[in-house]
Scaffold this motif. Structure first.
Motif, short mmCIF file in Angstrom:
data_model
loop_
_atom_site.label_atom_id
_atom_site.label_comp_id
_atom_site.label_asym_id
_atom_site.label_seq_id
_atom_site.Cartn_x
_atom_site.Cartn_y
_atom_site.Cartn_z
N GLU A 157 0.86 -1.18 0.00
CA GLU A 157 0.00 0.00 0.00
C GLU A 157 0.90 1.23 0.00
O GLU A 157 1.86 1.31 0.77
N THR A 158 0.59 2.19 -0.88
CA THR A 158 1.39 3.40 -1.02
C THR A 158 0.53 4.63 -0.78
O THR A 158 -0.60 4.71 -1.28
N TYR A 159 1.07 5.55 -0.02
CA TYR A 159 0.37 6.79 0.30
C TYR A 159 1.27 7.96 -0.08
O TYR A 159 2.49 7.92 0.14
N ALA A 160 0.67 9.01 -0.65
CA ALA A 160 1.47 10.11 -1.19
C ALA A 160 0.93 11.47 -0.72
O ALA A 160 0.31 12.20 -1.50
N PRO A 161 1.17 11.83 0.55
CA PRO A 161 0.78 13.18 0.99
C PRO A 161 1.66 14.23 0.31
O PRO A 161 2.85 14.01 0.08
N SER A 162 1.09 15.37 0.01
CA SER A 162 1.82 16.44 -0.65
C SER A 162 1.38 17.78 -0.08
O SER A 162 0.31 17.89 0.55
N ALA A 163 2.20 18.79 -0.31
CA ALA A 163 1.84 20.14 0.16
C ALA A 163 0.55 20.60 -0.50
O ALA A 163 -0.28 21.27 0.12
N LYS A 164 0.36 20.24 -1.74
CA LYS A 164 -0.84 20.64 -2.46
C LYS A 164 -2.10 20.11 -1.78
O LYS A 164 -3.11 20.83 -1.66
N LEU A 165 -2.05 18.85 -1.30
CA LEU A 165 -3.21 18.27 -0.63
C LEU A 165 -3.37 18.81 0.78
O LEU A 165 -4.49 19.09 1.24
N LEU A 166 -2.25 18.96 1.50
CA LEU A 166 -2.33 19.37 2.90
C LEU A 166 -2.82 20.81 3.06
O LEU A 166 -3.39 21.17 4.11
N LYS A 167 -2.62 21.63 2.05
CA LYS A 167 -3.07 23.02 2.15
C LYS A 167 -4.57 23.16 1.91
O LYS A 167 -5.15 24.19 2.23
N LYS A 168 -5.20 22.11 1.36
CA LYS A 168 -6.63 22.15 1.07
C LYS A 168 -7.44 21.61 2.25
O LYS A 168 -6.91 20.97 3.16
N ALA A 169 -8.73 21.84 2.21
CA ALA A 169 -9.64 21.26 3.18
C ALA A 169 -9.67 19.74 2.97
O ALA A 169 -9.53 19.26 1.85
N PRO A 170 -9.83 18.96 4.01
CA PRO A 170 -10.12 19.40 5.39
C PRO A 170 -8.89 19.66 6.25
O PRO A 170 -9.00 19.88 7.44
N TYR A 171 -7.66 19.62 5.65
CA TYR A 171 -6.44 19.73 6.44
C TYR A 171 -6.09 21.19 6.72
O TYR A 171 -5.76 21.54 7.85
N ASN A 172 -6.10 22.00 5.68
CA ASN A 172 -5.86 23.44 5.82
C ASN A 172 -4.58 23.76 6.59
O ASN A 172 -4.55 24.59 7.50
N VAL A 173 -3.51 23.06 6.25
CA VAL A 173 -2.22 23.29 6.90
C VAL A 173 -1.62 24.57 6.32
O VAL A 173 -1.42 24.67 5.11
#
Length: 581
Positions: free
Chosen positions: A181-197
């Motif tokens: 299983e592979t997971y790919a968090p990125s700045a593009k995703l983390l800056k969006k809702a629901p994370y809003n980093v």
């Protein structure tokens, strides 16, 4: 655990088993510079610098059990054996890649052999870098094998000749599975809702630790703390970052079914021994996985079958006291490794490995001729010539930059070559100088070398036309030499050895362009060892490896163009050996 039961001199029943478990942890800091435009050493320009971390914990388990018997009944001998083994490799939480990036101007590098970035203001300043992306993998691989074999031998006396006839059958079943299983968090995703980093929480400064990285060749700068980086995404449900393609194409299964039988005759009289035999091998291989092509995931099922007859004739002739002639004509077949046959795709940052389940096995016809001379009671020398005719050898190539792999720096793939030949000579000499007066009578000298010439053919299509070219056989050095000097006595022993290996072809970069081939440069390694017999049962041992701190240098086309430069340092091992019997 090993158990032997011997009810009489003609019968033996045995159980052999072992189990092992070890854990290996590794972390790798990296700095990568990507220039906006090509530039030579000493020039400067604009580009992007990426700081990254890879970290993994690998848990390996293996176990095996074999149950068998050996029986003698007059002129007959019987062997039977059944066994099973299992190995697993689990990586429960691998940080396969990560990157914090920053753009700079005035970037440059020193040279092409051991390139180091030239000093740029802010290059090691964490505040200049921001999180870009990461890749997390959870994988589990298992490899299971079972075998069953039986052999029978009959001895005959043919009036001055001793004849042994032996035959046997063996069935082997091997299964290998991989799940990932592979997971790919990125700045593009983390800056969006629901994370809003917020961007302020993605700066490298919040994820460094342990001070500057200890690096001998240049100022490396701060290291990334794996715990802090995992904290960036660890509080979220990783399934939201699941990479469907990587997670699917790396789930696969392979099955190999091998059935073999042989018939062998050994005829011996005086100083002459003939061994004549033939082996038949039948292999069925299946691979199931998933392919990603043109934006579509689709199931892959590949199946191959092969049969091989492998005759052999060997002669051992004693010419006089201490001098022996050996000659052999044999045929062999070597299956590709499961890693080469895998239908999956393994991605590690901007590097990938692609298997080829349709690889054919290597087939070879081997001719060997040699002389062995005993030098008194304390020495020996030998000289052999050999010639090998090879078909369908497997070679490694690089698909980086081709269609579908444009953003990758290295994509390891495998293909079959055409015909190849290997011919050469092997020389060996060893001598204990026991005839010298003490203390020189403990000296032992040894030397051996292989001098080889290899040629192979590979090819591919260019604008609809098939084009071929000649290469050296991959991973085959033209020259390999070992020299050793030691001193031996019952209470003490010491040895120092030099190993020399000439350059060899590691990888075909482009089937049609020799300038893209990757080669490993000359290697000279010095090792040493020592033993001290403390008591009749207790021995102290010491080993020192790679005392010369030899480099591992891979270049592309010309030695001036680096693709890999590594030094592993010196390794030392101290141990105690206790004999219980």
């Amino acid at each position: 655990m090993n158990l032997d039961f011997k009810p009489d001199d003609a019968s033996l029943f045995y159980l052999r088993s072992f189990t092992s478990r070890f854990t290996d942890q590794e972390s790798r800091q990296s700095v990568a510079v990507e220039f906006e435009e090509p530039q030579a050493p000493g020039e400067t320009g604009e580009g992007t610098v990426s700081r990254g971390l890879k970290a993994r914990k690998e848990i390996n388990k293996s176990s095996a059990v074999v149950l068998g018997t050996e029986l003698s009944r007059g002129d007959w001998k019987f062997w039977a054996e059944a066994g099973a083994g299992r190995a697993s490799e689990n990586k429960p939480d691998t940080l396969a890649s990560s990157s914090f990036t920053a753009d700079f101007s005035g970037l440059g590098y020193t040279d092409t052999v051991k390139p180091m970035p030239t000093a740029v203001t802010g290059l090691n300043d964490p505040s200049r870098y921001a999180f870009n992306k990461a890749k997390i993998e959870k994988s589990s691989a298992t490899d299971r094998v079972r075998h069953l074999k039986a052999d029978v031998q009959r001895e005959f006396d043919l009036g001055g000749w001793d004849l042994d006839l032996k035959t046997g059958l063996k069935a082997t079943r091997r299964d290998k599975d991989n799940e990932q299983e592979t997971y790919a968090p990125s700045a593009k995703l983390l800056k969006k809702a629901p994370y809003n980093v917020p961007s302020s929480q993605l700066g490298l400064g919040g994820y460094v630790g342990g001070g500057p990285v200890d690096y001998p060749w240049t100022s490396f700068g701060p290291g990334i703390d794996v715990g802090k980086l995992r904290g960036l995404y660890g509080g979220y449900d990783l399934n939201a970052f699941r990479d469907e393609v990587d997670s699917t194409v790396n789930d696969y299964g392979m099955k190999e079914r091998t059935d073999a039988g042989y018939l062998q005759a050994t005829l011996e009289s005086g100083g002459t021994q003939w061994l004549v035999g033939v082996r038949h091998e039948r292999v069925r291989f299946t691979a199931d996985g998933t392919a990603w092509k043109d934006g579509v995931l689709s199931p892959v099922h590949e199946e191959t079958r092969s049969r091989h007859w492998l005759p052999a004739v060997l002669l051992r002739q004693k010419l006089n006291e201490g001098l022996v002639l050996r000659a052999a004509l044999t045929h062999s077949v070597v299956r590709p490794a499961f890693g080469q046959l895998s239908p999956g795709v393994t991605v590690d940052g901007d590097e990938a490995t692609i298997g080829n389940p349709l690889l054919k096995p290597l087939r070879a016809r081997n001719l060997d001729l040699g002389l062995e001379q005993r030098l008194g009671r304390d020495g020996a020398m030998s000289a052999y010539v050999f010639h090998k005719k090879i078909r369908d050898f497997a070679f490694q190539t690089d698909l980086a930059g081709t269609t579908g792999w444009e953003d990758f720096s290295h994509v390891e793939a495998f293909a079959n070559g055409g015909d190849a030949t290997v011919r050469g000579v092997e020389l060996s000499w060893s001598q204990a100088l026991s005839i010298l007066p003490a203390p020189w009578n403990g000296l032992v000298i040894g030397a051996n070398g292989s001098f080889v010439k290899s040629r192979a053919t590979i090819g591919g299509y260019d604008a609809g036309q098939f084009v071929s070219r000649r290469i050296a056989l991959p991973s085959q050095s033209d020259r390999s030499v070992n020299l050793s000097l030691g001193w031996e006595s019952p209470a003490f022993g010491a040895r120092i050895a030099l190993n020399h290996k000439s350059p060899y072809l590691l990888e075909v970069g482009d089937v049609l362009d020799a300038r893209q081939d990757r080669k490993v440069d000359t290697q000279n390694q010095i090792d040493a060892s020592m033993r001290v017999q403390l008591t009749p049962q207790l021995q102290l041992q010491f080993e020192a490896l790679n005392l010369s701190n030899e480099r591992y240098y891979v270049y592309q086309g010309s030695k001036a163009f680096n693709t890999q430069y590594e030094q592993y340092g010196r390794a030392y091992k101290l141990s105690l050996k206790l004999a219980m019997f």
